[in-house]
Design an enzyme around this catalytic site. Structure first.
Site: not given
Length: 521
Positions: A66, A93-94, A180, A182, A234, A237-240, A377
């Site tokens: 954070g 971390c935090y 981190h 991740e 648009s 791939v997201d909007s489709s 994604k």
């Protein structure tokens, strides 16, 4: 060995969100190992934990990073009683600093901050660090350091600047990592997380994306009822994917709206029309190039650009909605859009996304529906494949909603649009001709606001500088610049300077994310 009791609940790790930019990346990495995660507020109450246990077999807790310092006034703190639940805990971390402080350790501002790649010395390769070498490359991003540990805690790793870069209290199964794991820049980060979820927490890998489509369709049905909807399409791939999910949910009550704001890549409207011709979707295509360009006159600030574009998109959708009686707006917003916009409490805003924080506060819809809002994604691509979307959509490189308007540094003009479109086309053609696109997340051209002197023939030229950007990534929260072969870069540079007379210089961006973002604006 005693057999595990069978349960219909999924094993789960709860991630307490202290506002770090990588909080949801932790969850994404854990999902990669087939274990379910829930992102929860840092001040989660014991009653809320018990409520979650009705549906989830909670096996461990992770305290995220954070932007705060644990010793500053008002710093976010979790309920100390969560450590009495008997669940393994990992602080990052935090979260690492907070665990130490809660149990009586000493945390102070560091004399020497650590940002970026750092080598740690592993003193004891146990628990979360099992299987690590004596010296490991990790990613640090902190200004505070743990200098003294509570009683019973053990030091597991250190650096020159952090005497306690990792610790554990094995009696409580509590671990802390200053770095981190991740982010992809920590070379064995996946191993560290895998150690925690399987070795320390004893999770089973019993979660997958298979049932997401049904859940998302039901959610849209529940939210919109019998109402009519507009979905912002648009062509990415997201909007489709959001469009096909919405179509499954509401059928003919859905209108897909493609708005050509003039900042698209070459041939984009034609691609959309051809791609969705085979889908049973009511598609409306609008040419609004003049409108958007007029609204961006004399605007140079990227945040203002995004907000203007977000506002104008909604106004266009509202116009269509009034015409066909639509009450709901559906968007393909995904999690990186939301986290970079500072959407969640205590998270830092990196940049506004036109479809999140860029939306106007007052809109003419009952609700904005975002069925993909918690996905990354690569997860969206899996759903797109399940829905039968063509590969040309599924594996298309991401493209910002504001389009080339945020790949032009400074004011957007017709001349600059023509220049960046041509440069972007050349970059795309050369990358794809070599087959390099398969391993890349994004590759594009940016028109900078820097002009420089060049030579054409025997005459002085003075023109734009174009930056070429190509990155490798798994989910866009972190990225590495791509090592494009020099001969390919040379062809790109030669073509751009030969075919676009307004450009005199081409540079290649070799910055990772972090510290940069993938897009320049």
């Amino acid at each position: 060995m005693k057999a595990k009791a069978k349960t219909n609940r999924r094993d789960a790790i709860l991630i307490l969100n202290f506002g770090g930019q990588y909080c949801h990346l932790i969850g994404r990495r854990i999902r990669d190992h087939g274990v379910y995660t829930e992102i929860v507020p840092y001040d989660l109450s014991l009653a809320e934990v018990e409520a979650l246990k009705r549906d989830l077999d909670i096996k461990g807790l992770i305290l995220s990073g954070g932007p705060s310092s644990v010793f500053e006034q008002g710093a976010p703190k979790c309920d100390p009683r969560i450590f009495d639940l008997g669940l393994p805990v990992l602080g990052l971390c935090y979260g690492h600093q907070l665990i130490a402080q809660i149990f009586g350790g000493r945390v102070e501002s560091s004399e020497k901050k650590e940002y970026g790649p750092t080598y740690v010395v592993v003193d004891r390769a146990v628990g979360v660090l099992e299987g690590l070498e004596r010296r490991e490359r990790v990613w640090m991003s902190h200004g505070d350091t743990v200098y003294e540990l509570p009683s019973r805690f053990e030091v597991l790793a250190h650096t020159d600047s952090s005497p306690i870069a990792a610790f554990c209290d094995r009696e409580r199964s509590a671990y802390g990592l200053q770095w981190h794991p991740e982010v992809s820049h920590t070379e064995k980060g996946d191993l560290m997380l895998r150690n925690f979820i399987f070795l320390v927490c004893g999770c089973d890998a019993n979660w997958d994306m298979g049932d997401f489509v049904g859940r998302a369709v039901n959610e849209v049905k529940m939210l919109v009822g019998d109402g009519k909807c507009i979905v912002a399409l648009s062509g990415g791939v997201d909007s489709s994917t959001a469009t096909v999910l919405a179509c499954k949910a509401v059928g003919k009550r859905l209108t897909a709206v493609f708005v050509d704001h003039g900042f698209m890549r070459t041939g984009e409207p034609e691609f959309i029309r051809e791609t969705f011709a085979d889908f049973d979707i009511n598609l409306v295509m609008l040419d609004e190039k003049d409108r958007f360009l007029r609204k961006l006159q004399r605007v140079s600030d990227p945040e203002q650009k995004r907000k203007i574009i977000g506002r104008e998109f909604v106004r266009v959708f509202e116009k269509v909605a009034r015409k066909n009686g639509a009450e709901y707006l559906i968007q393909g917003t995904i999690y990186p859009d939301r986290i970079e916009s500072g959407y969640e409490r205590h998270s830092e805003k990196i940049k506004t996304h036109h479809n999140v924080a860029g939306l106007p506060t007052k809109i003419d819809f009952k609700a904005v529906v975002e069925p993909l809002r918690d996905l990354y994604k690569d997860e969206v691509r899996k759903i797109a494949e399940l829905l039968g979307l063509p590969k040309a959509i599924v594996w298309r490189q991401p493209f910002p909603g504001p389009g080339l308007a945020v790949r032009i540094i400074g004011e957007v003009t017709k001349e600059k649009l023509e220049v960046v479109k041509a440069a972007d086309r050349i970059v795309t053609e050369e990358i794809e001709k070599e087959g390099l696109d398969i391993g890349l997340w994004q590759y594009f051209a940016v028109l900078t606001d820097t002009k420089s002197t060049g030579v054409r023939g025997d005459s002085r030229a003075y023109g734009f500088t174009v930056a070429v950007r190509a990155v490798e990534s798994r989910e866009a929260m972190t990225a590495n610049f791509a090592r494009i072969p020099y001969d390919v870069l040379e062809r790109i540079s030669t073509r751009i300077t030969n075919e676009i007379p307004q450009i005199t210089r081409v540079v290649y961006d070799i910055t990772d994310k972090p510290p940069a973002t993938i897009e320049w604006e």
